[in-house]
Design a protein around this motif. Structure first.
Motif, PDB file in Angstrom:
ATOM      1  N   ASP A 274     -13.375  28.305  -3.053  1.00 40.91           N
ATOM      2  CA  ASP A 274     -14.017  29.492  -2.486  1.00 40.91           C
ATOM      3  C   ASP A 274     -15.504  29.215  -2.282  1.00 40.91           C
ATOM      4  O   ASP A 274     -16.311  29.404  -3.199  1.00 40.91           O
ATOM      5  N   PRO A 275     -15.905  28.739  -1.083  1.00 44.52           N
ATOM      6  CA  PRO A 275     -17.306  28.396  -0.811  1.00 44.52           C
ATOM      7  C   PRO A 275     -18.261  29.571  -0.947  1.00 44.52           C
ATOM      8  O   PRO A 275     -19.470  29.372  -1.024  1.00 44.52           O
ATOM      9  N   TYR A 276     -17.734  30.795  -0.960  1.00 46.41           N
ATOM     10  CA  TYR A 276     -18.588  31.970  -1.097  1.00 46.41           C
ATOM     11  C   TYR A 276     -18.858  32.337  -2.562  1.00 46.41           C
ATOM     12  O   TYR A 276     -19.553  33.317  -2.823  1.00 46.41           O
ATOM     13  N   ARG A 277     -18.301  31.533  -3.482  1.00 43.99           N
ATOM     14  CA  ARG A 277     -18.644  31.718  -4.890  1.00 43.99           C
ATOM     15  C   ARG A 277     -19.981  31.043  -5.146  1.00 43.99           C
ATOM     16  O   ARG A 277     -20.064  29.911  -5.627  1.00 43.99           O
ATOM     17  N   HIS A 278     -21.043  31.746  -4.816  1.00 45.53           N
ATOM     18  CA  HIS A 278     -22.378  31.158  -4.906  1.00 45.53           C
ATOM     19  C   HIS A 278     -22.755  30.797  -6.346  1.00 45.53           C
ATOM     20  O   HIS A 278     -23.558  29.889  -6.569  1.00 45.53           O
ATOM     21  N   ASP A 279     -22.174  31.498  -7.311  1.00 49.40           N
ATOM     22  CA  ASP A 279     -22.448  31.167  -8.700  1.00 49.40           C
ATOM     23  C   ASP A 279     -21.908  29.787  -9.044  1.00 49.40           C
ATOM     24  O   ASP A 279     -22.569  28.997  -9.733  1.00 49.40           O
TER      25      ASP A 279
ATOM     26  N   LEU B  35     -20.217  28.206   9.857  1.00 48.68           N
ATOM     27  CA  LEU B  35     -20.773  27.136  10.679  1.00 48.68           C
ATOM     28  C   LEU B  35     -22.261  26.942  10.390  1.00 48.68           C
ATOM     29  O   LEU B  35     -22.733  25.808  10.235  1.00 48.68           O
ATOM     30  N   GLY B  36     -22.993  28.051  10.298  1.00 43.73           N
ATOM     31  CA  GLY B  36     -24.417  27.960  10.003  1.00 43.73           C
ATOM     32  C   GLY B  36     -24.686  27.342   8.643  1.00 43.73           C
ATOM     33  O   GLY B  36     -25.606  26.524   8.486  1.00 43.73           O
ATOM     34  N   GLU B  37     -23.860  27.696   7.650  1.00 47.20           N
ATOM     35  CA  GLU B  37     -24.034  27.136   6.310  1.00 47.20           C
ATOM     36  C   GLU B  37     -23.773  25.637   6.296  1.00 47.20           C
ATOM     37  O   GLU B  37     -24.493  24.870   5.646  1.00 47.20           O
ATOM     38  N   VAL B  38     -22.739  25.214   7.006  1.00 47.41           N
ATOM     39  CA  VAL B  38     -22.430  23.777   7.060  1.00 47.41           C
ATOM     40  C   VAL B  38     -23.596  22.999   7.673  1.00 47.41           C
ATOM     41  O   VAL B  38     -24.016  21.957   7.156  1.00 47.41           O
TER      42      VAL B  38
ATOM     43  N   CYS C 168     -25.480  19.738  -1.637  1.00 43.45           N
ATOM     44  CA  CYS C 168     -25.572  19.819  -0.175  1.00 43.45           C
ATOM     45  C   CYS C 168     -24.517  18.926   0.468  1.00 43.45           C
ATOM     46  O   CYS C 168     -23.890  19.298   1.469  1.00 43.45           O
ATOM     47  N   THR C 169     -24.322  17.748  -0.113  1.00 41.56           N
ATOM     48  CA  THR C 169     -23.301  16.824   0.390  1.00 41.56           C
ATOM     49  C   THR C 169     -21.920  17.445   0.283  1.00 41.56           C
ATOM     50  O   THR C 169     -21.098  17.331   1.198  1.00 41.56           O
ATOM     51  N   LEU C 170     -21.671  18.120  -0.817  1.00 41.82           N
ATOM     52  CA  LEU C 170     -20.382  18.783  -1.025  1.00 41.82           C
ATOM     53  C   LEU C 170     -20.123  19.801   0.091  1.00 41.82           C
ATOM     54  O   LEU C 170     -19.048  19.821   0.698  1.00 41.82           O
ATOM     55  N   GLY C 171     -21.136  20.625   0.378  1.00 46.62           N
ATOM     56  CA  GLY C 171     -20.983  21.630   1.424  1.00 46.62           C
ATOM     57  C   GLY C 171     -20.888  21.026   2.810  1.00 46.62           C
ATOM     58  O   GLY C 171     -20.137  21.506   3.661  1.00 46.62           O
ATOM     59  N   ALA C 172     -21.665  19.953   3.040  1.00 44.13           N
ATOM     60  CA  ALA C 172     -21.679  19.315   4.363  1.00 44.13           C
ATOM     61  C   ALA C 172     -20.352  18.634   4.670  1.00 44.13           C
ATOM     62  O   ALA C 172     -19.858  18.692   5.809  1.00 44.13           O
ATOM     63  N   ILE C 173     -19.746  18.004   3.673  1.00 43.42           N
ATOM     64  CA  ILE C 173     -18.517  17.238   3.890  1.00 43.42           C
ATOM     65  C   ILE C 173     -17.277  18.129   3.893  1.00 43.42           C
ATOM     66  O   ILE C 173     -16.388  17.987   4.745  1.00 43.42           O
ATOM     67  N   PHE C 174     -17.220  19.063   2.941  1.00 44.24           N
ATOM     68  CA  PHE C 174     -16.007  19.857   2.779  1.00 44.24           C
ATOM     69  C   PHE C 174     -16.072  21.214   3.482  1.00 44.24           C
ATOM     70  O   PHE C 174     -15.037  21.841   3.709  1.00 44.24           O
ATOM     71  N   GLY C 175     -17.274  21.662   3.839  1.00 46.06           N
ATOM     72  CA  GLY C 175     -17.403  22.936   4.534  1.00 46.06           C
ATOM     73  C   GLY C 175     -16.616  23.023   5.825  1.00 46.06           C
ATOM     74  O   GLY C 175     -15.994  24.065   6.113  1.00 46.06           O
ATOM     75  N   PRO C 176     -16.605  21.952   6.642  1.00 45.56           N
ATOM     76  CA  PRO C 176     -15.867  22.014   7.909  1.00 45.56           C
ATOM     77  C   PRO C 176     -14.373  22.293   7.767  1.00 45.56           C
ATOM     78  O   PRO C 176     -13.728  22.681   8.749  1.00 45.56           O
ATOM     79  N   ILE C 177     -13.813  22.104   6.579  1.00 44.00           N
ATOM     80  CA  ILE C 177     -12.401  22.415   6.366  1.00 44.00           C
ATOM     81  C   ILE C 177     -12.122  23.882   6.690  1.00 44.00           C
ATOM     82  O   ILE C 177     -11.029  24.239   7.146  1.00 44.00           O
TER      83      ILE C 177
ATOM     84  N   LYS D 109     -14.483  24.702  16.679  1.00 47.15           N
ATOM     85  CA  LYS D 109     -15.811  24.656  16.064  1.00 47.15           C
ATOM     86  C   LYS D 109     -16.087  23.285  15.456  1.00 47.15           C
ATOM     87  O   LYS D 109     -17.230  22.805  15.477  1.00 47.15           O
ATOM     88  N   ASN D 110     -15.056  22.644  14.930  1.00 46.63           N
ATOM     89  CA  ASN D 110     -15.243  21.302  14.381  1.00 46.63           C
ATOM     90  C   ASN D 110     -15.578  20.295  15.483  1.00 46.63           C
ATOM     91  O   ASN D 110     -16.380  19.382  15.276  1.00 46.63           O
TER      92      ASN D 110
END
Length: 243
Positions: free
Chosen positions: A46-51, A160-163, A178-187, A193-194
């Motif tokens: 869940d990428p929206y779990r900012h905690d 998309l903006g977050e990635v 940041c790497t985690l979000g950049a690599i796995f966010g596009p999933i 969009k990809n």
């Protein structure tokens, strides 16, 4: 002295160390490993779990934080920021003053962006699992500058903006989260969009990150009354055109 939209004026040291001590949770190496694994799994689910994303950054980013700290120490403005340790929240920034600024200013653009997207600067998680207070401040500063990267790049706070912002921050800081979000966010993005991400947007973001000034070395609070476009030009940042 210029107002700058600050409730705490330039030259005054923040109460960072008191805040740090009240939130800090010491961890052993085994505990840190478990935190890294558990929080990474939750953040990917869940990428929206900012905690959880915040905990990933703290548990995995020690060496990157050391490098980010050195980067700031090697810059005159970065040194001042590390000494004064300013914060970006409602206790330190006069947001009503920012709303009163002309539309073309950085401060007005920033608060308009925050209001439009229902973003509260006070919701940025306080650093808890970094044992060094100065390194803990670096990650706190990084978090509190995140929305400015969105604003300066012209990227909305959607997936998309977050990635794209994570790619930008990854190149500038080397921060593992940041790497985690950049690599796995596009999933989380659909196929079309990809395709645009890989063919159009990423090259622009990579170029922007390599050529622009890192915000860690920008005392951004001192620029609220500056012309937004001129300030962006000085940083070498261009809008990423999303279609």
């Amino acid at each position: 002295m210029r107002h700058y939209g600050l409730k705490v004026f330039t030259g005054e040291t923040s109460d960072w160390y008191q805040e740090f001590n009240s939130y800090h949770i010491p961890t052993t190496k085994p505990q840190n490993v478990l935190l890294s694994i558990a929080s990474s799994m939750m953040a990917l689910y869940d990428p929206y779990r900012h905690d959880m994303v915040a905990v990933v950054g703290e548990a995995t980013g020690y060496r990157a934080l050391q490098q980010m700290h050195r980067q700031m120490m090697n810059d005159p403005t970065g040194q001042i920021i590390l000494k004064e340790k300013p914060r970006i929240n409602s206790k330190t920034i006069d947001f009503d003053f920012l709303r009163s600024l002309p539309d073309k200013t950085l401060g007005k653009k920033y608060i308009t962006f925050m209001d439009k997207n229902n973003i509260n600067a006070d919701t940025r998680a306080m650093t808890r699992f970094v044992d060094d207070a100065d390194l803990a401040y670096v990650i706190q500063r990084y978090r509190e500058l995140h929305d400015f990267n969105h604003l300066l790049l012209g990227l909305q706070p959607n997936m998309l903006g977050e990635v794209l912002v994570k790619w930008f921050e990854m190149i500038q800081t080397g921060f593992p989260v940041c790497t985690l979000g950049a690599i796995f966010g596009p999933i989380r993005l659909d196929y079309s969009k990809n395709v645009k991400l890989m063919q159009t947007y990423l090259p622009l973001v990579i170029k922007a990150a390599r050529k622009s000034t890192c915000l860690l070395n920008v005392y951004i609070e001192h620029h609220f009354e500056d012309d937004f476009e001129q300030f962006r030009d000085e940083l070498g940042i261009r809008t990423i055109p999303i279609r």
